[in-house]
Scaffold this active site. Structure first.
Site, PDB file in Angstrom:
ATOM      1  N   SER A 188       0.833  -1.398   0.008  1.00 17.95           N
ATOM      2  CA  SER A 188      -0.063  -0.171  -0.138  1.00 17.95           C
ATOM      3  C   SER A 188       0.568   1.203   0.250  1.00 17.95           C
ATOM      4  CB  SER A 188      -0.511  -0.686   1.288  1.00 17.95           C
ATOM      5  OG  SER A 188      -2.348   0.597   1.716  1.00 17.95           O
ATOM      6  N   ASP A 440      -8.358  -5.471  -5.935  1.00 16.94           N
ATOM      7  CA  ASP A 440      -8.385  -4.285  -4.486  1.00 16.94           C
ATOM      8  C   ASP A 440      -8.597  -3.240  -5.872  1.00 16.94           C
ATOM      9  OD1 ASP A 440      -7.704  -2.634  -3.582  1.00 16.94           O
ATOM     10  OD2 ASP A 440      -5.363  -3.374  -3.881  1.00 16.94           O
ATOM     11  N   HIS A 465      -5.751  -6.783  -1.513  1.00 23.72           N
ATOM     12  CA  HIS A 465      -4.845  -5.683  -1.197  1.00 23.72           C
ATOM     13  C   HIS A 465      -3.493  -6.382  -0.709  1.00 23.72           C
ATOM     14  CE1 HIS A 465      -3.817  -1.330  -0.971  1.00 23.72           C
ATOM     15  NE2 HIS A 465      -4.007  -1.607   0.551  1.00 23.72           N
TER      16      HIS A 465
END
Ligand SMILES: *[C@@H]1O[C@H](CO)[C@@H](O)[C@H](O)[C@H]1NC(C)=O
Ligand SMILES: *[C@@H]1O[C@H](CO)[C@@H](O)[C@H](O)[C@H]1NC(C)=O
Ligand SMILES: *[C@@H]1O[C@H](CO)[C@@H](O)[C@H](O)[C@H]1NC(C)=O
Ligand SMILES: *[C@@H]1O[C@H](CO)[C@@H](O)[C@H](O)[C@H]1NC(C)=O
Ligand SMILES: *[C@@H]1O[C@H](CO)[C@@H](O)[C@H](O)[C@H]1NC(C)=O
Ligand SMILES: *[C@@H]1O[C@H](CO)[C@@H](O)[C@H](O)[C@H]1NC(C)=O
Ligand SMILES: *[C@@H]1O[C@H](CO)[C@@H](O)[C@H](O)[C@H]1NC(C)=O
Length: 509
Positions: A188, A440, A465
């Site tokens: 991320s 995601d 994710h």
């Protein structure tokens, strides 16, 4: 109208509400207290953490030479040397470049590094991002550090990267491990930092695994509809009825709220606690559940934000499509919300106004108001959420009001690039893996095509994710095992090339 600033890893969901009952827009992460805090991995129980906790005296401002720049703060990092083969053999160092929250939580959700460390005989280091967790400048006092833009101004990605470089170089010196190769990892926002770190500090890291890092979610590179289009598709591909019920619910919630006594009807239908309720809050709360469920649509049960079953999108749609609930839209949405907020079954009622933030992610709001201007909020006519366009002026207005700060939406691409990334990186840079799972929503802003032999995109159609970084389980599907083994192979190659260069360095003339 609800505006969401969505943070990355755990993804904070900031909801700002211009409500007649509140004079100030409320921007806060929505973490209903009814949520059971993520249970810890057994090995991460406080008594038995698989690392030692250390602090490093870090400089406040790497880029200026004002007296204030020389102030310092204590930066936390976690270290595990159980598998390390030590400096004599130049054994590698794997560093997690921390994101917007407490580092222990990220370590806990990056089982992959623990699992591959024995194979590589690697040292593991997890560095906390400044202004998060316990790495708080201005005397470690969060209230002081978050006071206003004069102090928050030292919270930026460039400062964080410089922190990581400074710490890594000092740590290697202390360990007499100057020749140990460093590989950086991140998911991320942490993945964005890992990728950028490799490009900016090639003398410190030989490669980066950047998982689910939306480095292209800036300016006009990625469509502002991309994020919500993916969420829409996640639910719609599960069942057309599920999509239609959710899509139809927003108007129904508003119509109900506008009727006399309507808010009480909503309160009862959704089992909302007896405190503040509005249609905005309720919609934001439901949207939070839908967004995070899509993000964490993992193939095995997980406990990242909340405890969730395997493939939670499928489970939500199953609840919505359940014929026992007839045509009762609210009952269907309540059942779906229960998957996300109440999988444990312990919630007595849901508190919409709760903005507790167990992992300390609140600083993202400042980052979203300065450099992390990521246009994710557009909703096309077909979106699962009410149609809306990405409105940059709205972001500006909120940030002005909250911090009296002007966003700089072009700074990230100025500093790190992003436009025409394929052309730019084709002959510059090397040794980056960009992993993305296409379920995601952040993958809309990810690098999905390999750029060169050593800047490689790994794409998993079924992935969510940073699913690759999670602890493996015996139930993992083949595609996930394949992703991880490809990543291990690529990292092995970087290391062999590095050792080869190290051995032959003196022979080059
Ligand atoms: C490092 O991690 C492994 C695997 O979780 C654990 O068994 C070991 O105790 C840890 N070492 C330290 C020094 O915490
Ligand atoms: C932030 O707060 C400090 C201490 O109260 C004050 O001196 C400073 O002027 C404030 N900065 C801004 C931009 O308001
Ligand atoms: C390196 O050692 C010095 C002296 O003990 C210490 O102050 C510093 O924090 C160490 N660096 C790191 C990264 O731990
Ligand atoms: C994006 O494109 C639009 C239209 O071409 C332009 O007005 C705007 O300045 C560009 N940049 C940003 C940051 O939105
Ligand atoms: C839902 O079903 C009930 C009874 O079957 C019916 O009276 C009602 O009109 C239906 N409502 C909608 C919105 O279709
Ligand atoms: C949470 O789940 C339990 C068990 O299914 C249920 O009894 C309870 O009503 C749910 N709580 C809320 C607030 O919906
Ligand atoms: C965008 O936001 C600004 C500031 O809140 C507002 O004045 C403007 O009407 C909005 N534009 C659209 C198209 O919604």
């Amino acid at each position: 109208m609800a505006i969401r600033f969505i943070s990355l890893w755990l993804s904070l969901f900031f909801i700002s509400l211009f409500s007649s009952t509140l004079s100030i827009p409320r921007i806060g992460p929505a973490f209903p207290s009814s949520i059971i805090r993520a249970e810890q991995q057994p090995s991460f129980a406080t008594s038995n953490q698989p690392y030692r906790i250390k602090f490093f005296t870090q400089i406040l401002d790497h880029f200026n030479y004002h007296p204030q720049s020389y102030q310092t703060f204590q930066q936390r990092y976690l270290i595990n040397d159980t598998f390390w083969d030590g400096p004599k053999n130049n054994a590698p160092i794997f560093v997690y470049t921390g994101n917007e929250g407490e580092i222990e939580w990220f370590a806990q959700n990056t089982g992959f590094m623990f699992e591959i460390a024995p194979h590589f005989k690697a040292l593991l280091v997890f560095i906390e991002h400044r202004f998060y967790g316990e790495s708080i400048p201005f005397g470690g006092d969060k209230n002081a550090a978050y006071k206003n833009s004069s102090t928050l101004g030292f919270l930026s990605s460039t400062q964080a990267l410089a922190d990581y470089a400074t710490l890594i170089i000092d740590l290697k010196k202390n360990l007499s491990a100057q020749d140990s190769p460093v590989v950086v990892f991140g998911g991320s926002y942490g993945g964005m930092l890992a990728a950028w770190f490799r490009l900016k500090y090639p003398h410190v890291a030989i490669g980066a695994l950047a998982s689910s890092s939306p480095v292209l979610f800036f300016e006009n590179i990625t469509s502002p509809y991309g994020f919500n289009d993916i969420i829409t598709n996640d639910f719609r591909s599960e069942s057309e009825n599920c999509y239609k019920v959710i899509k139809g619910s927003w108007q129904q919630i508003e119509d109900t709220a506008n009727q006399p006594g309507g808010l009480e009807v909503l309160r009862e239908s959704f089992k909302i606690c007896k405190n503040y309720i509005s249609a905005n809050y309720l919609e934001g709360w439901l949207q939070t559940a839908l967004v995070y469920t899509a993000m964490t649509d993992y193939p095995t049960p997980s406990n990242f934000l909340n405890p969730l079953p395997a493939y939670p999108v499928k489970q939500m749609c199953k609840a919505i499509d359940d014929p026992a609930l007839g045509n009762d839209t609210f009952a269907k949405l309540h059942a779906a919300a229960n998957i996300y907020y109440n999988y444990s079954g312990a919630a007595k009622c849901f508190d919409l106004a709760d903005d507790s933030d167990p992992h300390g992610l609140g600083g993202w709001q400042w980052q979203a108001c300065t450099e992390m201007v990521m246009p994710t909020d557009g909703n096309s006519q077909d979106s699962l959420f009410p149609a809306s366009s990405w409105n940059y002026s709205e972001r500006v207005a909120i940030c002005q009001r909250f911090y009296n700060v002007q966003p700089r939406p072009t700074w990230i691409t100025t500093e790190f690039g992003g436009h025409d990334i394929e052309r730019v990186l084709k002959r510059f840079g090397s040794n980056v893996i960009f992993f993305n799972g296409l379920r995601d929503p952040w993958s809309a802003g990810g690098v999905l095509k390999s750029i060169s032999k050593s800047i490689v995109a790994i794409v998993a159609k079924e992935g969510a994710h940073h699913v690759d970084l999670r602890f493996s389980t015996s139930e993992d599907p083949e595609w996930l095992k394949d992703v991880r083994s490809r990543e291990v192979k690529i990292i092995s190659r970087w290391l062999s090339q590095y050792y080869h260069t190290l051995e032959t360095a003196f022979n080059i003339n």
